[in-house]
Design a protein around this motif. Structure first.
Motif, PDB file in Angstrom:
ATOM      1  N   LYS A 100       0.852  -1.187   0.000  1.00  0.00           N
ATOM      2  CA  LYS A 100       0.000   0.000   0.000  1.00  0.00           C
ATOM      3  C   LYS A 100       0.889   1.238   0.000  1.00  0.00           C
ATOM      4  CE  LYS A 100      -1.938  -1.435   3.747  1.00  0.00           C
ATOM      5  NZ  LYS A 100      -2.730  -1.608   4.964  1.00  0.00           N
ATOM      6  N   LEU A 101       0.927   1.916  -1.120  1.00  0.00           N
ATOM      7  CA  LEU A 101       1.790   3.080  -1.257  1.00  0.00           C
ATOM      8  C   LEU A 101       0.950   4.352  -1.175  1.00  0.00           C
ATOM      9  CD1 LEU A 101       3.932   1.867  -4.289  1.00  0.00           C
ATOM     10  CD2 LEU A 101       4.218   1.351  -1.869  1.00  0.00           C
ATOM     11  N   SER A 102       1.502   5.355  -0.546  1.00  0.00           N
ATOM     12  CA  SER A 102       0.829   6.656  -0.491  1.00  0.00           C
ATOM     13  C   SER A 102       1.886   7.742  -0.428  1.00  0.00           C
ATOM     14  CB  SER A 102      -0.091   6.749   0.736  1.00  0.00           C
ATOM     15  OG  SER A 102       0.670   6.924   1.914  1.00  0.00           O
ATOM     16  N   SER A 103       1.424   8.983  -0.515  1.00  0.00           N
ATOM     17  CA  SER A 103       2.377  10.101  -0.465  1.00  0.00           C
ATOM     18  C   SER A 103       3.055  10.191   0.881  1.00  0.00           C
ATOM     19  CB  SER A 103       1.651  11.412  -0.790  1.00  0.00           C
ATOM     20  OG  SER A 103       0.511  11.563   0.037  1.00  0.00           O
ATOM     21  N   GLU A 104       2.497   9.527   1.906  1.00  0.00           N
ATOM     22  CA  GLU A 104       3.105   9.549   3.236  1.00  0.00           C
ATOM     23  C   GLU A 104       3.868   8.271   3.553  1.00  0.00           C
ATOM     24  OE1 GLU A 104       3.248  12.356   4.923  1.00  0.00           O
ATOM     25  OE2 GLU A 104       2.224  13.112   3.146  1.00  0.00           O
ATOM     26  N   SER A 105       3.933   7.327   2.597  1.00  0.00           N
ATOM     27  CA  SER A 105       4.752   6.141   2.796  1.00  0.00           C
ATOM     28  C   SER A 105       6.213   6.550   2.913  1.00  0.00           C
ATOM     29  CB  SER A 105       4.575   5.161   1.634  1.00  0.00           C
ATOM     30  OG  SER A 105       3.249   4.700   1.562  1.00  0.00           O
ATOM     31  N   ARG A 106       6.989   5.748   3.624  1.00  0.00           N
ATOM     32  CA  ARG A 106       8.407   6.064   3.831  1.00  0.00           C
ATOM     33  C   ARG A 106       9.272   4.907   3.357  1.00  0.00           C
ATOM     34  NH1 ARG A 106       5.537   8.396   8.001  1.00  0.00           N
ATOM     35  NH2 ARG A 106       6.191  10.474   8.644  1.00  0.00           N
ATOM     36  N   ILE A 107      10.470   5.251   2.918  1.00  0.00           N
ATOM     37  CA  ILE A 107      11.430   4.219   2.525  1.00  0.00           C
ATOM     38  C   ILE A 107      12.710   4.421   3.319  1.00  0.00           C
ATOM     39  CG2 ILE A 107      10.512   3.922   0.197  1.00  0.00           C
ATOM     40  CD1 ILE A 107      12.874   5.612  -0.808  1.00  0.00           C
ATOM     41  N   LYS A 118      18.170   8.239   7.813  1.00  0.00           N
ATOM     42  CA  LYS A 118      16.843   8.834   7.916  1.00  0.00           C
ATOM     43  C   LYS A 118      15.964   8.322   6.780  1.00  0.00           C
ATOM     44  CE  LYS A 118      14.490  13.288   7.568  1.00  0.00           C
ATOM     45  NZ  LYS A 118      14.663  14.724   7.311  1.00  0.00           N
ATOM     46  N   ALA A 119      14.665   8.114   7.064  1.00  0.00           N
ATOM     47  CA  ALA A 119      13.732   7.659   6.048  1.00  0.00           C
ATOM     48  C   ALA A 119      13.252   8.846   5.215  1.00  0.00           C
ATOM     49  CB  ALA A 119      12.542   6.963   6.707  1.00  0.00           C
ATOM     50  N   LEU A 120      12.829   8.557   3.987  1.00  0.00           N
ATOM     51  CA  LEU A 120      12.267   9.562   3.087  1.00  0.00           C
ATOM     52  C   LEU A 120      10.814   9.227   2.814  1.00  0.00           C
ATOM     53  CD1 LEU A 120      15.059   9.944   0.354  1.00  0.00           C
ATOM     54  CD2 LEU A 120      14.582  11.491   2.254  1.00  0.00           C
ATOM     55  N   THR A 121       9.943  10.233   2.842  1.00  0.00           N
ATOM     56  CA  THR A 121       8.564  10.025   2.410  1.00  0.00           C
ATOM     57  C   THR A 121       8.522   9.995   0.893  1.00  0.00           C
ATOM     58  OG1 THR A 121       8.007  12.370   2.275  1.00  0.00           O
ATOM     59  CG2 THR A 121       7.752  11.301   4.434  1.00  0.00           C
ATOM     60  N   PHE A 122       7.414   9.497   0.347  1.00  0.00           N
ATOM     61  CA  PHE A 122       7.290   9.463  -1.107  1.00  0.00           C
ATOM     62  C   PHE A 122       7.296  10.872  -1.683  1.00  0.00           C
ATOM     63  CE2 PHE A 122       5.568   5.134  -2.589  1.00  0.00           C
ATOM     64  CZ  PHE A 122       6.505   4.489  -1.802  1.00  0.00           C
ATOM     65  N   THR A 123       6.726  11.813  -0.955  1.00  0.00           N
ATOM     66  CA  THR A 123       6.754  13.199  -1.418  1.00  0.00           C
ATOM     67  C   THR A 123       8.185  13.684  -1.552  1.00  0.00           C
ATOM     68  OG1 THR A 123       4.646  13.615  -0.295  1.00  0.00           O
ATOM     69  CG2 THR A 123       5.953  15.537  -0.921  1.00  0.00           C
ATOM     70  N   GLU A 124       9.036  13.337  -0.588  1.00  0.00           N
ATOM     71  CA  GLU A 124      10.444  13.743  -0.638  1.00  0.00           C
ATOM     72  C   GLU A 124      11.189  13.024  -1.759  1.00  0.00           C
ATOM     73  OE1 GLU A 124      11.101  14.745   4.131  1.00  0.00           O
ATOM     74  OE2 GLU A 124      11.319  12.696   3.396  1.00  0.00           O
ATOM     75  N   VAL A 125      10.807  11.760  -2.031  1.00  0.00           N
ATOM     76  CA  VAL A 125      11.433  11.042  -3.145  1.00  0.00           C
ATOM     77  C   VAL A 125      11.120  11.741  -4.458  1.00  0.00           C
ATOM     78  CG1 VAL A 125      11.425   8.893  -4.461  1.00  0.00           C
ATOM     79  CG2 VAL A 125      11.440   8.818  -1.962  1.00  0.00           C
ATOM     80  N   GLY A 126       9.863  12.179  -4.614  1.00  0.00           N
ATOM     81  CA  GLY A 126       9.494  12.923  -5.817  1.00  0.00           C
ATOM     82  C   GLY A 126      10.293  14.194  -5.967  1.00  0.00           C
ATOM     83  N   ASP A 127      10.554  14.870  -4.847  1.00  0.00           N
ATOM     84  CA  ASP A 127      11.362  16.097  -4.893  1.00  0.00           C
ATOM     85  C   ASP A 127      12.805  15.789  -5.284  1.00  0.00           C
ATOM     86  OD1 ASP A 127       9.135  17.518  -4.124  1.00  0.00           O
ATOM     87  OD2 ASP A 127       9.653  17.519  -1.984  1.00  0.00           O
ATOM     88  N   VAL A 128      13.351  14.678  -4.767  1.00  0.00           N
ATOM     89  CA  VAL A 128      14.734  14.305  -5.083  1.00  0.00           C
ATOM     90  C   VAL A 128      14.892  14.026  -6.569  1.00  0.00           C
ATOM     91  CG1 VAL A 128      16.488  12.508  -4.759  1.00  0.00           C
ATOM     92  CG2 VAL A 128      15.269  13.431  -2.780  1.00  0.00           C
ATOM     93  N   LEU A 129      13.919  13.291  -7.156  1.00  0.00           N
ATOM     94  CA  LEU A 129      14.019  12.919  -8.570  1.00  0.00           C
ATOM     95  C   LEU A 129      13.489  14.007  -9.495  1.00  0.00           C
ATOM     96  CD1 LEU A 129      12.920   9.164  -8.422  1.00  0.00           C
ATOM     97  CD2 LEU A 129      15.223  10.098  -8.428  1.00  0.00           C
ATOM     98  N   GLY A 130      12.665  14.914  -8.946  1.00  0.00           N
ATOM     99  CA  GLY A 130      12.107  15.977  -9.778  1.00  0.00           C
ATOM    100  C   GLY A 130      11.067  15.501 -10.764  1.00  0.00           C
ATOM    101  N   VAL A 131      10.425  14.351 -10.473  1.00  0.00           N
ATOM    102  CA  VAL A 131       9.382  13.811 -11.357  1.00  0.00           C
ATOM    103  C   VAL A 131       8.199  13.388 -10.501  1.00  0.00           C
ATOM    104  CG1 VAL A 131      10.996  13.030 -13.137  1.00  0.00           C
ATOM    105  CG2 VAL A 131      10.382  11.488 -11.253  1.00  0.00           C
ATOM    106  N   ALA A 132       7.032  13.251 -11.144  1.00  0.00           N
ATOM    107  CA  ALA A 132       5.829  12.826 -10.427  1.00  0.00           C
ATOM    108  C   ALA A 132       5.668  11.315 -10.450  1.00  0.00           C
ATOM    109  CB  ALA A 132       4.591  13.498 -11.027  1.00  0.00           C
ATOM    110  N   SER A 133       6.160  10.654 -11.514  1.00  0.00           N
ATOM    111  CA  SER A 133       6.002   9.201 -11.654  1.00  0.00           C
ATOM    112  C   SER A 133       7.306   8.511 -11.269  1.00  0.00           C
ATOM    113  CB  SER A 133       5.621   8.853 -13.099  1.00  0.00           C
ATOM    114  OG  SER A 133       4.396   9.444 -13.452  1.00  0.00           O
TER     115      SER A 133
END
Length: 507
Positions: A127-134, A166-181
């Motif tokens: 279950k993935l969401s914008s608040e999921s963390r990796i 430190k863990a990253l949220t999915f929102t932060e992952v999107g910011d790191v890659l600069g893409v939405a998908s």
């Protein structure tokens, strides 16, 4: 005089362009919503739609969620403008058609929403969401990965390393890659065991780690070991430790055994060995200490680790009665006193179901699912056995989920949540200690009873259900006495064990 006529070629008939089909999907969001929501499929992704697969959608102004595709059609919603699906995660279903049928029944019978059922059924890592963390997987931090990384994957890994764990949220992952998908990048890293995913900080995966020791590589050969003993001739306590290690890890027969090493506790907890001698050998570089992540259950790597056993006369009779009743009824109650050997009967019936090409689900109450019984089953079924338990991390539960989908695990032993696993060809369900209250989920929804769900799974998939107990639930025993269920009794304990004497005392 000859005349030559030139006939004009007929003009080609234009081929009609194929109609552009606009597809819509109804999705099950993992939220307590009373209905399904409809999203539009981007035309170029029409061929990617899979019922039972996960897709990423926007829900609300900022929130993105993964959800399950329940239906595909060409009818747009009338009440609202359908948003586009953002991304397809799966190429194949992670939820099967029999599961979707079961989930609908659970939502109707237990008066809850499909979203609540999906939320309870799917492991958090699915279950993935914008608040999921990796977070970086501990195994990757210690051993690295044999798989190559592309540019996006490497950027995520580098960022997780620089954050110091430190863990990253999915929102932060999107910011790191600069893409939405980016969800396929996350999925790829999870498949490579480089990261793991969790929903809340409290759900963070804490692997079970054991400290182990092994001989330093330059001491593994026989000549080096002999020279080492000569060097330590005046230190008998250290020699005792080395002798114990070589006894448990015979490197003189196979040098590769040294790579696996030995648990440090096997040396330090021995009453005949000195813990300080062990630490001195480590300090002097003779022994190497390392950490190893291990499963919380001792899973066997042997594909078929058959353990021969023989049913006694009473067990054989009970087994035969169960098989006879299965020809007449789909549900049988095995009423056996404590210590009568019901587990051996279960194992024999599981073998027969597997020989017929079916799958088996063996349910146990939380308190009864111990490493002891898992080890016992592994000795018989080897790596065909999967374990589904709350002590496992989300990633380990996903591994069992995918193992059932792929056919790797033909037998699963688990607690009540194992009824949600993606079985599609069940031949036998066993509900041991069927009277136990821990089969009932009280909070949150769905407030289901795993025993009743197992009965419905058997009905949907045409599987046989065996209920076992020394003290059956009143309703189960009533159904057996009324002839709705088959009834088989085991009244004697296994071997020569006698029943306890019971005396009524009038106080």
């Amino acid at each position: 005089m000859s005349l030559t006529f030139e006939f004009a070629s007929p003009a080609p008939v234009p081929v009609a362009a194929p109609d552009r089909v606009t597809l819509f999907v109804d999705v099950i969001l993992p939220l307590p919503l009373p209905k399904l929501y409809t999203y539009r499929v981007p035309y170029e992704l029409n061929d990617n739609v899979v019922i039972g697969g996960r897709v990423i959608v926007q829900f609300g102004a900022k929130r993105t969620l993964s959800c399950i595709v329940a239906a595909v059609h060409e009818t747009p919603p009338k009440e609202y403008q359908a948003k586009y699906i953002l991304e397809f995660i799966d190429d194949a279903p992670v939820v099967t058609q029999p599961q979707l049928k079961l989930f609908r029944w659970i939502s109707e019978y237990y008066l809850c929403t499909l979203g609540e059922v999906i939320n309870a059924a799917l492991p958090a890592a699915l279950k993935l969401s914008s608040e999921s963390r990796i977070q970086l997987h501990p195994a990757y931090l210690t051993d690295g990965s044999p798989y190559p990384l592309d540019d996006k994957e490497q950027r995520i890994v580098d960022n997780l390393r620089t954050e110091g764990g430190k863990a990253l949220t999915f929102t932060e992952v999107g910011d790191v890659l600069g893409v939405a998908s980016f969800h396929k990048v996350i999925k790829s890293l999870m498949q490579k065991d480089i990261i793991f995913l969790f929903e809340q900080l409290a759900d963070k995966y804490t692997p079970k780690v054991v400290k182990k020791v092994r001989l330093a590589e330059h001491f593994v050969t026989m000549a080096a070991v002999e020279q080492l003993f000569d060097t330590l001739a005046s230190k008998p306590k250290q020699i005792d430790v080395l002798l114990k290690y070589l006894q448990r890890v015979p490197v003189h027969h196979n040098e590769h055994l040294n790579n696996q090493g030995l648990e440090k506790a096997a040396l330090t907890s021995s009453p005949h060995l000195s813990p300080s001698a062990v630490n001195t050998l480590i300090k002097n570089g003779i022994l190497e200490q390392f950490d190893q992540i291990v499963s919380r259950f001792p899973l066997d790597e042997n594909p078929l680790a058959q353990m021969p056993f023989q049913l006694n006369e009473a067990q054989t009779t009970a087994r035969d009665e169960v098989m006879t009743l299965f020809n007449q009824k789909n549900i049988v109650l095995l009423h056996g006193v404590t210590g009568s050997g019901k587990t051996e009967i279960y194992i024999d019936l599981i073998r027969q179901a597997l020989d017929g090409g079916g799958q088996v689900l063996y349910l146990l109450p939380e308190i009864a699912l111990t490493a002891q019984i898992v080890t016992r089953l592994l000795r018989v079924f080897g790596s065909r056995l999967g374990v589904y338990h709350s002590k496992f991390s989300d990633n380990e539960r996903v591994e069992v989920w995918n193992g059932v989908l792929s056919g790797r695990f033909q037998v699963v032993v688990g607690v009540r949540s194992a009824v949600f696993l993606p079985f599609d060809s069940l031949a036998l369900l066993i509900v041991d200690e069927e009277h136990e209250s821990s089969y009932k989920q009280y909070d949150p929804a769905p407030r289901y009873n795993a025993r009743e769900v197992a009965l419905m799974i058997g009905n949907f998939q045409g599987a046989k259900v065996l209920l076992g107990s020394a003290t059956p639930a009143v309703e189960t025993f009533y159904m057996a006495r009324q002839g709705r269920y088959g009834l088989v009794s085991l009244t004697k304990r296994f071997g020569e064990a006698g029943m306890p004497e019971i005396e009524l005392i009038d106080t």
